[in-house]
Design a protein around this motif. Structure first.
Motif, short mmCIF file in Angstrom:
data_model
loop_
_atom_site.label_atom_id
_atom_site.label_comp_id
_atom_site.label_asym_id
_atom_site.label_seq_id
_atom_site.Cartn_x
_atom_site.Cartn_y
_atom_site.Cartn_z
N LEU A 94 0.85 -1.15 -0.15
CA LEU A 94 0.13 -0.11 0.01
C LEU A 94 0.80 1.28 -0.20
CD1 LEU A 94 -2.06 -2.13 0.66
CD2 LEU A 94 -3.12 -0.25 2.10
N ASN A 95 0.32 2.23 -0.72
CA ASN A 95 0.96 3.52 -0.93
C ASN A 95 0.46 4.36 -1.87
OD1 ASN A 95 2.99 5.34 0.41
ND2 ASN A 95 3.85 5.38 -1.73
N HIS A 96 0.28 5.58 -1.90
CA HIS A 96 -0.44 6.36 -2.78
C HIS A 96 0.24 6.66 -4.03
CE1 HIS A 96 -2.03 10.08 -4.46
NE2 HIS A 96 -3.44 9.56 -4.28
N ASP A 97 1.46 7.11 -3.71
CA ASP A 97 2.25 7.72 -4.80
C ASP A 97 3.12 6.45 -5.39
OD1 ASP A 97 1.51 10.29 -4.66
OD2 ASP A 97 2.70 10.51 -2.89
N GLN A 98 3.25 6.66 -6.60
CA GLN A 98 4.31 5.56 -7.23
C GLN A 98 5.61 5.78 -6.56
OE1 GLN A 98 4.07 4.21 -11.37
NE2 GLN A 98 2.39 5.87 -11.81
N VAL A 99 6.09 7.04 -6.51
CA VAL A 99 7.52 7.46 -5.91
C VAL A 99 7.04 7.85 -4.35
CG1 VAL A 99 9.41 9.30 -5.99
CG2 VAL A 99 8.26 8.18 -8.22
N LEU A 100 7.94 7.10 -3.76
CA LEU A 100 7.86 7.37 -2.26
C LEU A 100 8.06 8.97 -1.78
CD1 LEU A 100 9.90 4.57 -0.60
CD2 LEU A 100 7.42 4.50 -1.13
N SER A 101 7.19 9.54 -0.90
CA SER A 101 7.20 10.99 -0.64
C SER A 101 7.35 11.06 0.66
CB SER A 101 5.57 11.46 -1.23
OG SER A 101 5.61 12.72 -0.74
N ALA A 161 -1.89 -8.29 1.38
CA ALA A 161 -2.45 -9.06 1.97
C ALA A 161 -2.64 -8.92 3.41
CB ALA A 161 -1.55 -10.32 1.79
N GLU A 162 -2.01 -8.38 4.21
CA GLU A 162 -2.36 -8.08 5.52
C GLU A 162 -3.31 -7.05 5.74
OE1 GLU A 162 2.28 -7.62 7.25
OE2 GLU A 162 1.42 -5.90 6.20
N THR A 163 -3.74 -6.25 4.83
CA THR A 163 -5.07 -5.12 4.65
C THR A 163 -6.06 -6.23 4.32
OG1 THR A 163 -3.52 -3.51 3.98
CG2 THR A 163 -5.79 -3.42 3.53
N LEU A 209 -9.48 -6.59 6.65
CA LEU A 209 -10.77 -5.91 6.18
C LEU A 209 -11.97 -7.08 5.79
CD1 LEU A 209 -9.57 -3.16 3.64
CD2 LEU A 209 -10.35 -3.03 6.15
N ALA A 210 -11.15 -8.37 5.57
CA ALA A 210 -12.26 -9.59 5.37
C ALA A 210 -13.36 -9.87 6.30
CB ALA A 210 -11.28 -10.82 5.13
N PRO A 211 -13.19 -9.77 7.45
CA PRO A 211 -14.25 -10.15 8.45
C PRO A 211 -15.40 -9.06 8.37
CG PRO A 211 -12.10 -10.63 9.32
CD PRO A 211 -11.86 -9.85 8.28
N ALA A 212 -14.84 -7.76 8.01
CA ALA A 212 -15.91 -6.45 8.08
C ALA A 212 -16.69 -6.53 6.99
CB ALA A 212 -15.10 -5.21 8.40
N GLU A 213 -17.91 -6.11 7.16
CA GLU A 213 -18.86 -5.81 6.10
C GLU A 213 -18.78 -4.66 5.49
OE1 GLU A 213 -22.95 -6.35 7.62
OE2 GLU A 213 -22.43 -8.61 8.14
N VAL A 214 -17.69 -4.53 4.61
CA VAL A 214 -17.23 -3.35 3.94
C VAL A 214 -16.87 -3.60 2.62
CG1 VAL A 214 -14.92 -3.35 4.94
CG2 VAL A 214 -15.98 -1.20 4.37
N LYS A 215 -17.16 -2.66 1.66
CA LYS A 215 -16.42 -2.86 0.29
C LYS A 215 -15.23 -2.34 0.21
CE LYS A 215 -21.08 -1.84 -1.65
NZ LYS A 215 -21.98 -1.07 -2.55
#
Length: 265
Positions: free
Chosen positions: A47-54, A100-102, A106-112
């Motif tokens: 996970l990270n927003h930018d392709q280049v670490l900021s 995978a950790e994320t 989130l898998a057990p939660a009822e969330v999209k």
């Protein structure tokens, strides 16, 4: 009812794209968690927003091993660093999680899940295919395919998902820079009519930046049976306006704020 999508978890309230941020978003009762993924040098989805670490959201702590020539890591592309190297970074008191950790959180939660794949037109088709496959594999492993949508500005990701992972939702992101004449972002489609272009690639929703989201665009999308997910909306005034436009979902850094607005409507 308008869905509440927590942007990068709950970016205005907790460190973005972190497990702590996602946990807080779940506590707030969001309908969907929006997050960003990249591919490490050793082929792990992280996970990270930018392709280049900021330095905006990350800080170096120490090299992954003595005399690592790649250190410092901030300022380098995610896909040039291994998970071991990425793990050393401080993300607001957190660590960069793997996808995978994320998913395990989130898998057990009822969330999209709204998963944005961070690519651009300089990527080859083969790189797009490899990245999309890696993301889809993690989702399948955690039985999350049925409640996940892939998001992309680079619409080749969406056409790849359509052709090979059709059970995943496909959200066509757009903003002014991707809708210019001669654009390479839209998988060969014309930017003149973004709704028509999204329909043409079989997107399951369109997600325009708030500055280009008009009442007319929302109406055109709904005429084409295309849900509208507007991003990123943080003021009560703008939230109220887009609710009035009848958008289907609002992406926000402040899910609590949006929930207050929705309760008052």
């Amino acid at each position: 009812m308008v869905e509440v999508h927590g942007h990068r978890g709950a970016r205005g309230l907790r460190p973005e794209n972190t497990l702590a941020g996602f946990e807080h978003a779940l506590e707030l009762g969001v309908d969907a968690v929006e997050l960003d993924v990249g591919l490490s040098a050793d082929g792990v989805v992280v996970l990270n927003h930018d392709q280049v670490l900021s330095s905006r959201n990350l800080a170096d702590t120490a090299p992954a091993w003595p005399d690592d020539p790649s250190y410092p890591y901030v300022g380098r592309p995610v896909r040039e660093l291994t998970v071991r190297q990425l793990r050393t970074l401080d993300a607001g008191g957190q660590r960069i999680p793997t996808f995978a950790e994320t998913c395990a959180l989130l898998a057990p939660a009822e969330v999209k899940l709204s998963v944005e794949l961070k690519t651009d037109p300089t990527w080859t088709d083969e790189e797009i295919d490899l990245f999309t496959a890696a993301v889809a594999d993690v989702l399948h492993t955690h039985a999350l395919t049925a409640r996940t949508s892939l998001l992309a500005f680079d619409w080749r990701v969406l056409t790849e998902a359509r052709d090979h992972y059709p059970s995943l939702g496909r959200v066509a992101l757009c903003e002014p820079k991707t809708l210019t004449d001669g654009t390479d972002w839209l998988a060969g489609r014309s930017p003149a009519d973004p709704v028509a272009a999204a329909v043409a690639i079989d997107a399951t929703a369109i997600s325009p930046k708030h500055v280009i989201t008009t009442q007319a665009l929302v109406e055109d999308a709904h005429t084409a049976a295309l849900p509208v997910i507007v991003w990123t909306v943080n003021t009560p005034e703008d939230m109220t306006r887009f609710i009035g436009y009848d958008v289907d979902a609002i992406v926000t850094d402040y899910p609590d704020r949006l929930q207050d607005v929705l309760a008052a409507v």
